[in-house]
Design an enzyme around this catalytic site. Structure first.
Site, PDB file in Angstrom:
ATOM      1  N   TYR A 139      41.896  56.539   2.085  1.00  0.00           N
ATOM      2  CA  TYR A 139      42.084  54.904   1.843  1.00  0.00           C
ATOM      3  C   TYR A 139      40.661  54.312   2.794  1.00  0.00           C
ATOM      4  CZ  TYR A 139      43.610  49.954   2.224  1.00  0.00           C
ATOM      5  OH  TYR A 139      43.782  48.718   2.411  1.00  0.00           O
ATOM      6  N   ASP A 234      33.821  57.924   6.304  1.00  0.00           N
ATOM      7  CA  ASP A 234      34.810  56.634   6.762  1.00  0.00           C
ATOM      8  C   ASP A 234      35.333  57.219   8.193  1.00  0.00           C
ATOM      9  OD1 ASP A 234      36.524  54.792   7.310  1.00  0.00           O
ATOM     10  OD2 ASP A 234      37.379  54.667   4.820  1.00  0.00           O
ATOM     11  N   LYS A 262      37.847  48.883  13.892  1.00  0.00           N
ATOM     12  CA  LYS A 262      38.972  49.295  14.721  1.00  0.00           C
ATOM     13  C   LYS A 262      38.715  49.168  16.146  1.00  0.00           C
ATOM     14  CE  LYS A 262      41.957  50.963  11.464  1.00  0.00           C
ATOM     15  NZ  LYS A 262      43.091  50.399  10.890  1.00  0.00           N
TER      16      LYS A 262
HETATM   17  N1  HOZ Z   1      46.393  52.153   6.931  1.00  0.00           N
HETATM   18  C1  HOZ Z   1      45.732  50.683   7.097  1.00  0.00           C
HETATM   19  C2  HOZ Z   1      44.894  50.637   8.211  1.00  0.00           C
HETATM   20  N2  HOZ Z   1      44.047  51.812   8.149  1.00  0.00           N
HETATM   21  C3  HOZ Z   1      46.889  49.540   7.319  1.00  0.00           C
HETATM   22  C4  HOZ Z   1      46.658  48.230   8.048  1.00  0.00           C
HETATM   23  C5  HOZ Z   1      47.533  47.335   7.736  1.00  0.00           C
HETATM   24  O1  HOZ Z   1      48.283  47.487   7.019  1.00  0.00           O
HETATM   25  O2  HOZ Z   1      47.038  46.245   8.177  1.00  0.00           O
END
Ligand code: HOZ
Length: 421
Positions: A139, A234, A262
């Site tokens: 993702y 990424d 992040k």
């Molecule tokens: N997995 C997503 C962040 N890498 C989810 C974050 C979210 O839902 O805000």
């Protein structure tokens, strides 16, 4: 339904600002947070929870750490946004380039999504090619070109190929199973000259958490170089979390471009992308690839991020996080043994995941053998016991420097009970 969630649903689609927070992957409805500090969060009713989500990764020192709060307050007194260059931008850029050697130049943006989106555009603009290769279950934010067989919330809610992405655009994104060398060789043999870039989470962490097999990234690097395609890491999740130089420092592979976010924002909205200077110089205003943002390089976000990075350095944070991660893995393995389960626990540094399957997990198909009903029962039992994990099988867990030995012991007891239930 709680009155607050009811109200939220009236004004916000699904009542949430990010789908994965909706709890639909585990059933029930999300709780509302009142405040967070250290390893804990408190819900709207004042209930304390031990947190292993850490705002999905940024909270590497724990919530609301003093150095970050002070830096933000100090920066805010000088102005919350300028839209004009300021010294903090130069300090952040220098820090990123010094910590991550493949990054010779870097540009700040406001989210990981913006960072990966900009990498894709730069790869296309820089190579004059259109095709992007990605991996199933990876993702990269909600970027049109990358919402194809995507992980995270898209996977959790069964929509890995989003509506609204034009078929013509999706056709330019080729997807491969992660860790599949034969598929990789075949795609380069068939379409190598069309490929602008290959983007991947080098440690996929949006379909749970699994690792690259030895040799996989090395061969990918060779193929990209041989065919003139760019390798894009990424590292939004792994960057500045697994090591100063991210996973690329640990694996010794040098990507052409990298996306970050992040941890470098200290909990404020931030992203960054960078890499080879000759590519970065293709960006506007020096080059023809356009990219911009009113709030890019925001002084509060950069102050928070720099304070967090400096504090990690000061405390030898990465060594301590590895120690904590190893301790936590030990506790989880003990809990699995005592519950008589052979489920898979995976970890790298301070990131972890528990799959409810006995199969080894090396790609999305393996991850999907996890028993999601068992995960949902486990999740709710832990929440009831006072421990908060991400409300989806397809998300990683995070430790922070605020997690104490007592926290890990407490969590291990709750996990053991939840696994036995
Ligand atoms: N997995 C997503 C962040 N890498 C989810 C974050 C979210 O839902 O805000």
């Amino acid at each position: 339904m709680s009155a607050l969630f009811d109200e939220a649903r009236r004004w916000i689609p699904g009542g949430v600002n990010s789908p994965v927070r909706a709890f639909r992957g585990v059933g029930g409805e999300p709780f509302f947070v009142q405040r967070a500090a250290g390893s804990k969060i408190w819900d709207a009713d004042g209930r304390e929870l031990l947190d292993f989500v850490g705002t999905w990764g940024p909270a590497i020192l724990g919530h609301a750490p003093a150095p970050v709060l002070e830096a933000v307050a100090d920066a805010a007194r000088r102005g919350t946004s300028f839209g004009i260059p300021h010294p903090g931008e130069v300090e952040m850029a220098r820090t990123i380039c010094q910590w991550v050697p493949s990054v010779e130049k870097v540009r700040m943006v406001n989210s990981g999504t913006e960072a990966t989106m900009s990498c894709v555009r730069l790869a296309r603009g820089g190579t004059g090619r259109d095709v992007i290769v990605k991996f199933e279950g990876c993702y990269h934010g909600h970027v049109d070109s990358l919402l194809v067989k995507a992980g995270s919330g898209a996977l959790t809610h069964g929509q890995p190929d989003s509506a609204g992405v034009p078929a013509a655009l999706a056709a330019l994104t080729l997807t491969l199973p992660f860790n599949d060398l034969a598929a990789l060789e075949a795609i380069f043999a068939a379409r190598g000259r069309e490929i602008a870039g290959v983007i991947l989470e080098p440690v996929p962490a949006n379909a749970g958490l699994y690792l690259p097999r030895p040799g996989f990234l090395e061969r990918l690097r060779e193929l990209c170089t041989a065919h003139g395609a760019l390798l894009i890491f990424d590292e939004v999740m792994t960057g500045f979390r697994l090591a100063r130089g991210g996973y690329q420092e640990l694996c010794g592979i040098r990507p052409d471009l990298s996306a970050f976010g992040k941890v470098i924002g200290g909990g404020l909205p931030v992203g960054a992308f960078g890499g080879r200077a000759d590519l970065m110089d293709q960006l506007s205003p020096d080059g023809p690839v356009y990219q911009a943002g009113t709030l890019s390089g925001n002084p509060l976000a950069l102050a928070a991020g720099l304070a967090q990075l400096h504090e990690l350095e000061r405390r030898d944070g990465y060594a301590e996080l590895e120690r904590l991660g190893a301790r936590w893995e030990e506790e989880v393995r003990g809990a699995l043994r005592s519950a008589g389960k052979k489920w898979r626990t995976q970890r790298i540094g301070s990131m972890f995941c528990l799959y409810f399957t006995e199969k080894e997990v090396w790609n999305l198909d393996d991850a999907q053998t996890s028993d999601r009903a068992a995960f949902a029962r486990f999740f709710h039992a832990c929440l009831k016991g006072g421990v908060y994990f991400a409300p989806s099988q397809f998300e990683a867990g995070f430790l922070s420097l605020a997690h104490s030995e007592a926290d890990l012991k407490f969590a291990a007891r709750v996990v053991t009970e939840a696994l036995r239930a």
